[in-house]
Write an enzyme that holds these catalytic residues in place. Structure first.
Site, PDB file in Angstrom:
ATOM      1  NE  ARG A 200      -3.743  -2.022   2.516  1.00 50.96           N
ATOM      2  CZ  ARG A 200      -3.805  -2.984   3.596  1.00 50.96           C
ATOM      3  NH1 ARG A 200      -2.780  -2.862   4.742  1.00 50.96           N
ATOM      4  NH2 ARG A 200      -4.555  -3.794   3.911  1.00 50.96           N
TER       5      ARG A 200
ATOM      6  CD  GLU B  49       9.383 -19.321  19.810  1.00 52.22           C
ATOM      7  OE1 GLU B  49       8.401 -18.812  20.382  1.00 52.22           O
ATOM      8  OE2 GLU B  49       9.493 -18.798  18.695  1.00 52.22           O
TER       9      GLU B  49
ATOM     10  CG  ASP C 132       4.841 -24.814   8.948  1.00 50.47           C
ATOM     11  OD1 ASP C 132       5.964 -24.363   9.271  1.00 50.47           O
ATOM     12  OD2 ASP C 132       4.008 -25.645   9.645  1.00 50.47           O
ATOM     13  CG  HIS C 133       9.602 -20.807   8.853  1.00 48.13           C
ATOM     14  ND1 HIS C 133       8.512 -20.166   9.508  1.00 48.13           N
ATOM     15  CD2 HIS C 133      10.552 -21.100   9.514  1.00 48.13           C
ATOM     16  CE1 HIS C 133       8.738 -20.118  10.523  1.00 48.13           C
ATOM     17  NE2 HIS C 133      10.104 -20.646  10.994  1.00 48.13           N
TER      18      HIS C 133
ATOM     19  CG  HIS D 135       6.134 -23.731  12.953  1.00 52.90           C
ATOM     20  ND1 HIS D 135       5.468 -23.584  11.628  1.00 52.90           N
ATOM     21  CD2 HIS D 135       6.127 -22.752  13.588  1.00 52.90           C
ATOM     22  CE1 HIS D 135       5.846 -22.227  11.470  1.00 52.90           C
ATOM     23  NE2 HIS D 135       5.979 -21.664  12.597  1.00 52.90           N
TER      24      HIS D 135
ATOM     25  CG  ASP E 205       2.972 -17.794  17.074  1.00 52.91           C
ATOM     26  OD1 ASP E 205       2.485 -17.167  15.713  1.00 52.91           O
ATOM     27  OD2 ASP E 205       4.129 -17.593  17.529  1.00 52.91           O
TER      28      ASP E 205
ATOM     29  CE  LYS F 180      13.225 -24.057  11.248  1.00 49.07           C
ATOM     30  NZ  LYS F 180      14.241 -22.991  11.224  1.00 49.07           N
TER      31      LYS F 180
ATOM     32  CE  LYS G 119       3.703 -18.627  11.962  1.00 48.60           C
ATOM     33  NZ  LYS G 119       3.934 -18.884  13.168  1.00 48.60           N
TER      34      LYS G 119
END
Lengths: 530, 427
Positions: A76, A252, A213-214, A276, A271, A218, A184
């Protein structure tokens, strides 16, 4: 002079000179997609700068992208092209895998980097985008292959896809191709995921949709498949006859990092777990696919998700524990509690920790408990899956336990570390040198990073390349998304009903609330310390 | 323990730094690093085991770099590598290659060095000598990995006859074995005996300095290709060039310019004609060019022109190999152009690491064109690129083209005899 032999036999020689490129034939490890254009919606956002452009630059540097390739940023914000290029260059300077950025290469790359301002819900902007793309494709000799990357707020996904269709930007044909990558979260519950699938299927075929989905990009997640299905010794043990239980950890150290407003709506279950970690579970628990093509692999993953035993409403507290981090210390720093974070309601009930106990009702996994936990503000950052094998049936060695009972040995554990320090570790018992028959646990370790000397690609590099090549194996399919939401949404619905149930807390920097320890102890197990 | 040869002494004095980007930069211990330990030929395995034990017990102050914490050492090996070398200079090259290679590829390496002397020199009582060294990779708080074992066997006089049997005794069980036969001076008779226990043969056409050497290698490869995986470092040096040039004919350009090409010109460094022949043979092979004919009498350093016929009514195509002093990276190739009625298609190296792509329908574009080190190529040769089914076919054509340039049998190296194709699986 001429030789007397008639020369080579070539596969190309007898074929008509159609579109096939005979020089591509036989090139080993050739994974170069056709010339194409990628349009990034949400190009002024953080993901574009930190991940997407650095990934595209790295792919260019490694020659995985075709030499004719254009990138169009769309957002935008009014921005001139030079400013956009400078911003993306800064992103590559900071985040590209190979630094410093090669000036000469960047200049060539940046010449094919464009910016198109426009709204997501404005059809006229999409018409302008179409004209811009046609102009770029004509000037650069591009055949009209397009990938649209939706790195926008999820509320815009359906609108953008609809407007792409209305503006004639989606080709129904396979050549030139049109594909859409969707970031996502894909829905916030089963209902919204179904609605979104329905909306985008009005414009796109499932084959054209790449839900990213990163985690699946991996290397170690992909290595799960190789580890299981390229080795003969593990798969025979990979079942309820030999496996005691499975633990999946997604921890994390960070908190909500200024995204309190977003996290309040999401929570750790949405999340991390729904996408994941459930992908990791499905890869770890699936049956061998009949082939390694996209649908064969995804069919098997789907069966796992469909086999997840629903938790009865009355049993929820025996299977699910949630928590919120309180103030504490992480990696030597004092950190505030979740409810003290900016953007978080003082009486928030959003979970920053969740522990699950669940079962997969299949012949392979019947009776094997799966324990999964994911949280913020843990003592260390780690994602791993640990297969705990059953103990030896009779303990011949070792000390006597209490009251003369044989001492328990540490069971064999095969742990697959997804991040960081990717690798595989197998623990087993070994005799200590000396006259006594003493047994000590030893760890046999394979480290991905140091065993091959090759730098693995970033997850986004792999996934973008796969999309350009039309390979959906590492992307989630509509039915997978809905199957995982079917199971997860029941928990959210339970929490929505139980508004008086207290949310346990845990000190930041600890491994979670004591309730989670009780959950796993109820079946005679304990959390692993990764 | 002192290095035993001049070459090894020089090697010991030099840091074992990785050369290429694919090679990791691990924390390496000083334990045994850079030291060649002279051992009895019959006790190589036992002496290596002793080194392991020392590595496992190494503490701070004893060569280990992990403070007071004793951490176990694990062996990680993916391959047994056998390298041939001929004389001290060739040995130095081979050892340098190994040093860079093993950090990327844990392996047991057996270097076979032909001394180059006809007899046993003074001071070398044995006909064969062995040295060993190990390299340990580690990091703070991590397990330590023995990532390479290097065994160097130097043969004097008839000592070389023991090489094949020694290799058989030193192979790691159940791991594949790759034979690097990249020094053209190495004796084919030794290779003949080694091939049955090898899984992959790695050669280097880039080191062929004459058309005759290329022809000889072509013969060797054609004889063993059915039974062994073959990798060629010279062919791999051309991989990026081939891939980028192929990309010029992706949609929407398509293959029509390839079908209608009238002339292809390969610019190469004067001493890299073998690479140019290989590249030309690739085009000919893939595009169905037939009946190669040589125009005029070739000079050893001047341009060479071949004419090929094509099927149907298509006119002949000329392939011109033009010596050029431009930058060429490690491949020896400076540029490649294809002329067709629709225009000129060109890939030309502009600097050591970049090239320019030109085609009629799009603006010119700068692309990355890395030059890979030999160590990187060797590591890649043990991956999928080492199983390139296209290469033997291309080399066959390249060898035929080379034969038209040097038909005289006298150009074949003295002492060369017909190579007999061995079969795998021997003991």
């Amino acid at each position: 002079m001429k030789t007397d032999e008639s020369s080579t036999s070539s596969p190309a020689a007898d074929e008509t000179w159609g579109g096939e490129n005979p020089l591509r034939a036989g090139i080993v490890s050739e994974r170069v997609p056709e010339p194409s254009t990628m349009v990034i919606f949400g190009a002024s956002g953080d993901l574009t700068k930190r991940k997407l452009l650095p990934a595209l630059y790295s792919l260019t540097r490694e020659r995985f992208l075709p030499s004719r390739f254009a990138v169009v940023g769309y957002a935008r914000r009014p921005l001139d092209e030079d400013a956009f290029r400078a911003d993306m260059r800064a992103g590559c300077d900071e985040f590209a895998r190979r630094r410093p950025v090669d000036d000469e290469l960047w200049n060539g790359f940046a010449r094919n980097l464009f910016y198109q301002p426009g709204g997501y819900d404005d059809p006229a902007s999409f018409t302008a985008l179409r004209k811009r793309l046609e102009e770029i494709e004509k000037n650069l000799g591009l055949p009209g292959n397009r990938v649209f990357y939706l790195s926008t707020p999820p509320s815009s996904f359906a609108t953008i896809v609809r407007n792409l269709g209305v503006a004639g930007l989606i080709s129904e044909k396979d050549a030139p191709f049109s594909r859409v990558i969707i970031e996502k979260p894909f829905g916030t519950d089963l209902r919204t995921a179904r609605e979104l699938n329905k909306d985008i299927h009005e414009t796109l075929r499932e084959k054209q949709i790449f839900r990213i989905d990163h985690y699946l990009g991996k290397e170690t997640v992909q290595n799960l498949l190789v580890f299981r299905f390229a080795n003969g010794i593990f798969e025979p043990l990979w079942n309820n006859r030999f496996v005691s239980h499975v633990q999946i950890t997604g921890a994390e150290t960070v908190g909500v990092e200024g995204r309190g407003g977003y996290f309040e709506q999401a929570g750790i279950l949405r999340d991390m777990v729904q996408n994941h970690l459930f992908q990791v579970v499905s890869l770890a628990a699936m049956e061998p696919p009949v082939t390694f093509d996209a649908d064969a692999v995804r069919d098997e993953k789907l069966k796992v998700l469909k086999a997840l035993r629903p938790i009865p409403e009355g049993e929820m507290r025996h299977h699910v524990v949630r928590g919120q981090y309180a103030a504490g210390s992480v990696l030597g720093k004092k950190v505030p509690g979740y409810r003290e974070e900016p953007g978080v309601a003082p009486a928030s009930r959003t979970e920053t920790y969740v522990a699950l106990k669940f079962f997969i009702d299949s012949w392979r996994w019947a009776g094997v408990p799966f324990y999964l936990r994911s949280a913020k503000r843990m003592p260390k950052r780690v994602t791993e899956i640990a297969i705990h094998f059953q103990e030896a049936p009779d303990m011949l060695f070792g000390r006597q336990g209490p009251a003369g009972a044989p001492a328990r040995m540490r069971p064999n554990v095969l742990s697959i570390r997804i991040q960081p320090d990717e690798g595989i570790t197998l623990n087993f018992g070994s005799k200590l040198p000396g006259p006594a028959m003493a047994v000590a646990p030893v760890s046999m370790e394979f480290r991905y990073g140091t065993s091959f000397g090759l730098e693995p690609p970033e997850a986004y590099e792999r996934l973008i390349l796969d999309c350009l090549l039309g390979d959906g194996t590492l992307f989630t399919r509509a039915d997978e998304v809905e199957a995982s939401w079917t199971w997860i949404s029941r928990i959210h619905e339970h929490w929505a009903r139980e508004t008086n149930e207290p949310v346990p807390t845990y000190p930041a920097g600890s491994w979670g609330p004591v309730e989670a320890d009780k959950l796993i102890a109820s079946t005679g197990h304990m959390w692993r310390r990764p | 323990m002192s290095p035993t040869t001049e070459a090894e002494a020089a090697l010991a004095a030099s840091p074992k730094a990785p050369e290429g980007k694919a090679v990791a930069t691990p924390v390496k211990e000083t334990f045994a690093l850079g030291r060649s330990l002279r051992v009895d030929v019959g006790n190589v395995e036992r002496e290596l085991a002793a080194l392991w034990t020392r590595a496992g017990g190494a503490r701070s102050g004893e060569g280990g770099e992990h403070g007071d914490t004793q951490t176990p050492v694990m062996r990680a090996a993916l391959w047994t590598l056998v390298l041939g070398a001929h004389g001290p200079a060739s040995l130095k090259h081979a050892k340098g290659l190994v040093d860079a290679l093993v950090t990327a590829l844990p392996a047991r390496v057996i270097v076979l060095c032909q001394s180059g002397d006809d007899g046993v020199p003074d001071g070398h009582a044995e006909e064969i000598q062995a040295t060993i060294e190990t390299n340990v990779l580690g990091g703070a708080g991590h397990a330590r990995t023995l990532y390479s074992e290097e065994i160097t066997l130097t043969g004097y006089g008839r000592g070389e006859e023991h090489f094949p049997a020694l290799v058989r005794s030193l192979q790691i069980p159940n791991l594949p074995t790759a034979i690097f036969w990249i020094d053209p001076q190495m004796d084919d008779a030794i290779l003949e005996q080694l091939l049955p226990v090898g899984d992959r043969l790695v050669v280097d056409t880039g080191r062929c300095l004459s058309s005759a050497e290329l022809g000889r290698l072509g013969t060797l490869v054609s004889l063993v290709a059915g039974d062994h995986e073959i990798a060629d470092l010279g062919w791999m040096r051309l991989a990026t060039f081939r891939s980028l040039f192929a990309g010029l004919f992706d949609p929407p350009v398509g293959s029509r310019p390839l079908a209608e090409a009238t002339e292809v010109r390969i610019f190469h460094r004067p001493d890299n004609r073998a690479s140019a022949l290989l590249l030309g043979a690739w085009l000919g092979s893939q595009l169905g060019w037939n009946e190669p004919g040589l125009e005029g009498t070739p000079q050893s350093t001047g341009p060479v022109t071949f004419t090929f016929q094509r099927s149907g009514a298509a006119p002949p195509v000329r392939l011109i190999l033009s010596p050029d002093q431009g930058v060429c990276g490690t491949s020896g190739i400076v540029g490649l152009t294809l002329s067709a009625p629709s225009g000129l298609f060109e890939l030309r190296r502009t600097t050591e690491n970049h090239a320019t792509l030109r085609l009629p329908i799009a603006p010119e574009r700068v692309v990355k064109l890395d030059s890979h080190t030999d160590a990187e190529l060797c590591a890649a040769a043990l991956g999928p690129q080492g199983r390139d089914g296209l290469f033997p076919r291309v080399l066959t054509l390249a060898a035929r083209l080379a034969a038209t340039l040097s038909p005289s049998p006298s150009s074949v190296p003295a002492g060369a005899r017909p190579f007999r194709s061995p079969r795998r699986g021997g003991r």
